[in-house]
Design a protein around this motif. Structure first.
Motif, PDB file in Angstrom:
ATOM      1  N   THR A   1      39.647  48.282  38.180  1.00  0.00           N
ATOM      2  CA  THR A   1      38.663  47.869  39.171  1.00  0.00           C
ATOM      3  C   THR A   1      39.314  47.021  40.254  1.00  0.00           C
ATOM      4  O   THR A   1      40.282  46.311  39.997  1.00  0.00           O
ATOM      5  CB  THR A   1      37.512  47.084  38.530  1.00  0.00           C
ATOM      6  OG1 THR A   1      36.583  46.668  39.552  1.00  0.00           O
ATOM      7  CG2 THR A   1      38.013  45.848  37.795  1.00  0.00           C
ATOM      8  N   SER A   2      38.746  47.085  41.447  1.00  0.00           N
ATOM      9  CA  SER A   2      39.219  46.224  42.534  1.00  0.00           C
ATOM     10  C   SER A   2      38.585  44.843  42.483  1.00  0.00           C
ATOM     11  O   SER A   2      38.948  43.965  43.250  1.00  0.00           O
ATOM     12  CB  SER A   2      38.935  46.887  43.886  1.00  0.00           C
ATOM     13  OG  SER A   2      39.724  48.039  44.034  1.00  0.00           O
ATOM     14  N   GLY A   3      37.615  44.691  41.559  1.00  0.00           N
ATOM     15  CA  GLY A   3      37.013  43.366  41.396  1.00  0.00           C
ATOM     16  C   GLY A   3      35.523  43.325  41.641  1.00  0.00           C
ATOM     17  O   GLY A   3      35.028  42.447  42.360  1.00  0.00           O
ATOM     18  N   VAL A   4      34.785  44.269  41.042  1.00  0.00           N
ATOM     19  CA  VAL A   4      33.317  44.268  41.150  1.00  0.00           C
ATOM     20  C   VAL A   4      32.801  43.281  40.110  1.00  0.00           C
ATOM     21  O   VAL A   4      32.449  43.648  38.987  1.00  0.00           O
ATOM     22  CB  VAL A   4      32.736  45.677  40.934  1.00  0.00           C
ATOM     23  CG1 VAL A   4      31.228  45.681  41.182  1.00  0.00           C
ATOM     24  CG2 VAL A   4      33.421  46.690  41.858  1.00  0.00           C
ATOM     25  N   VAL A   5      32.763  42.034  40.477  1.00  0.00           N
ATOM     26  CA  VAL A   5      32.537  40.935  39.539  1.00  0.00           C
ATOM     27  C   VAL A   5      31.283  41.093  38.683  1.00  0.00           C
ATOM     28  O   VAL A   5      31.336  40.907  37.455  1.00  0.00           O
ATOM     29  CB  VAL A   5      32.536  39.586  40.296  1.00  0.00           C
ATOM     30  CG1 VAL A   5      31.965  38.471  39.434  1.00  0.00           C
ATOM     31  CG2 VAL A   5      33.959  39.239  40.739  1.00  0.00           C
ATOM     32  N   PRO A   6      30.102  41.447  39.231  1.00  0.00           N
ATOM     33  CA  PRO A   6      28.912  41.509  38.382  1.00  0.00           C
ATOM     34  C   PRO A   6      28.992  42.536  37.258  1.00  0.00           C
ATOM     35  O   PRO A   6      28.279  42.418  36.265  1.00  0.00           O
ATOM     36  CB  PRO A   6      27.804  41.886  39.378  1.00  0.00           C
ATOM     37  CG  PRO A   6      28.309  41.453  40.711  1.00  0.00           C
ATOM     38  CD  PRO A   6      29.782  41.696  40.649  1.00  0.00           C
TER      39      PRO A   6
END
Length: 398
Positions: free
Chosen positions: A233-238
């Motif tokens: 992931t590129s950083g989809v935090v939720p």
């Protein structure tokens, strides 16, 4: 050390069109991609008695995902009338393999067509101790990472669970590794690992990816261990914590920078969830998913993110997170505004990380001659023709 010294010479590039028939009647739902619960509900809906439904799910599941059978009539432990009912209500359909290219290092790249005529790319990387399949989760990509070829292609749509797990199945077709009906052994296991590192951001297609991976991990079918599956992931935090509890596979993060200023340009999702927010979330992932560590992917871009100061900042940022740092020499593509870091620079960067106590493998570029390397995937038919100047402008580098 040169890239040539990090690759294994093999056969010359070849290209062919696969001949496995994929044409199926339209209008019926595809049974591939249904989870066990969804398959049970579907069988009950076509008249399967509730008391028999679980047994029928187990039988159909084994035919589809353990033995790779594509014809209901060949599911010989099912009654003929039940096979006819299945054929009247469902299809067994995989994405269509349009072409296959084989790199000089043995890497295979498949151009795969899905419903609507859209195309994605799938890559198989053979190694001495494993075989890794890089699969796609979207046509195009939601994100616009400036160093990534796929990121210059606009998002078309999410792939269905069937289209995602179908990529694993069609690769096993090509590798010829479905066991013979009546057997339980995989010998040899040519496709042992799956990485969700192809086209698209997996966490922006959460349900499709989750359901496909549940099928892939099921012990009565394809039977891949969750520790053999890595989601990037590129950083989809939720969605990261949700991935830990609902999928539980290994996690890789496209990190690529040690300051928000640089990461905003390389990975624009950082403007929404910055480095601090992302790292705070990642600290919980190993505990929630029972994973040993997180992989931080770091593409090496000349004079952008490859200084010794960057290496020292990276070590400080991830302190306390069980991790390894996967250093990726940039794989160039037509129109790219970046260059690969010099090899000596990459090795110096890796040495700083290693001395700080983290594994810092340098990924060997694979399949570059067929544009199959990390960051190079891009469907030819969906390709957005952008100039180097346009791409650089979008990345804020002009």
């Amino acid at each position: 050390m040169t890239d040539a010294e990090h690759t294994t010479p093999a056969a010359p590039i070849t290209q062919d069109v696969m001949t496995i028939p994929r044409k199926v009647p339209e209008g019926l739902p595809n049974i591939i991609g249904l989870t066990r619960d969804a398959l049970r509900e579907a069988l009950v809906a076509i008249g399967t008695p509730e008391k028999q439904a679980r047994m029928r799910v187990n039988q159909v599941w084994a035919w589809l995902y353990h033995w790779g059978v594509r014809d209901f009539d060949k599911m010989t432990n099912l009654a003929k009338d039940f096979r006819a009912t299945l054929a009247a209500n469902f299809i067994i359909a995989l994405p269509e393999v349009v072409s296959k290219q084989v790199s000089s290092d043995g890497t295979r790249k498949y151009l795969v067509r899905i419903a609507g005529g859209h195309e994605v790319e799938v890559v198989y990387i053979p190694e001495t101790d494993r075989g890794t399949l890089c699969i796609s989760s979207q046509v195009g990509c939601t994100l616009t990472c400036s160093f990534c070829h796929t990121g210059t292609q606009k998002l078309v749509r999410n792939l269905t669970a069937g289209e995602i797990v179908g990529q694993i199945m069609l690769a096993r077709d090509d590798l010829g590794e479905w066991p013979e009906p009546g057997t339980r052994k995989y010998d040899p296991r040519l496709l042992s690992n799956v990485v969700l590192m192809g086209m698209g951001e997996p966490l922006y297609n959460f349900e499709g990816v989750r359901d496909a991976m549940k099928i892939a991990m099921d012990n009565e079918g394809i039977s891949l261990s969750r520790r053999r599956i890595t989601l990037s992931t590129s950083g989809v935090v939720p969605e990261i914590a949700r991935a830990a509890t609902e999928i539980g596979c290994l996690l890789a993060v496209s990190f690529h920078a040690t300051t928000d200023e640089v990461r905003d340009k390389l990975v624009p999702i950082n403007k929404r969830w910055n480095i601090e927010t992302l790292l705070n979330t990642l600290r919980e992932y190993p505990r929630l998913s029972n994973s040993e560590r997180i992989t931080f992917e770091y593409v090496m871009l000349k004079d952008v993110n490859d200084s010794d100061a960057d290496a020292r900042r990276l070590v400080k940022l991830i302190q306390g997170i069980p991790a390894k740092i996967n250093l990726i020499p940039f794989n160039e593509w037509p129109g790219s505004p970046y260059e690969r870091s010099d090899w000596a620079r990459i090795e110096s960067f890796a040495e700083i990380i290693y001395k700080a106590g983290y594994a810092s493998p340098i990924r060997t570029p694979r399949g570059e001659d067929i544009m199959a390397a990390c960051g190079q995937l891009k469907s030819a038919t969906e390709r957005a023709r952008k100039s180097r100047k346009q791409i650089a402008a979008e990345a804020g580098l002009d």
